[in-house]
Design a protein around this motif. Sequence first.
Motif, PDB file in Angstrom:
ATOM      1  N   LYS A 154       0.851  -1.187   0.000  1.00 47.21           N
ATOM      2  CA  LYS A 154       0.000   0.000   0.000  1.00 47.21           C
ATOM      3  C   LYS A 154       0.889   1.240   0.000  1.00 47.21           C
TER       4      LYS A 154
ATOM      5  N   THR B 269      -6.513   4.911   5.246  1.00 53.56           N
ATOM      6  CA  THR B 269      -6.141   3.504   5.153  1.00 53.56           C
ATOM      7  C   THR B 269      -6.839   2.906   3.952  1.00 53.56           C
TER       8      THR B 269
ATOM      9  N   SER C 271      -7.608  -0.577   1.719  1.00 56.45           N
ATOM     10  CA  SER C 271      -7.660  -2.024   1.875  1.00 56.45           C
ATOM     11  C   SER C 271      -8.440  -2.610   0.712  1.00 56.45           C
TER      12      SER C 271
END
Length: 128
Positions: free
Chosen positions: A57, A68, A70
């Motif tokens: 990432k 964040t 994901s």
Amino acid sequence: VQLQASGGGLVQAGGSVRLSCTTSERTFSRYIIGWFRQAAGKEREFVAAVSRSGHAKYYGDSMKGRSTISRDNAENTVSLQMNSLKPEDTAVYYCAAPRDTDWGPDVIATAARDYDYWGQGTLVTVSS
């Protein structure tokens, strides 16, 4: 590949929002997914990207430490959680994918020119 970004809306400064990028493409796991944003009158800016495997990432300076990314390849979804939002985060947020699926499983792309498929964008407005 048709990508659909969702989750935008109006949020107060300091608040959070979770954006989602989905597709019906059954080979979704073969694509790097990136998030970019574009504020009115400004150039498109890299926000975050996740590798095909989901293990790698990378975040742009603007949202580093406050976001964040994901992915869930089983659900064909990449999520971008953004916290501690500021009025300057107001923009249309786009998810995107490169046409090339031969990137390594943990490779990241951060330049807009590397991306070929773009979702329609979702507007995030942060009020002060």
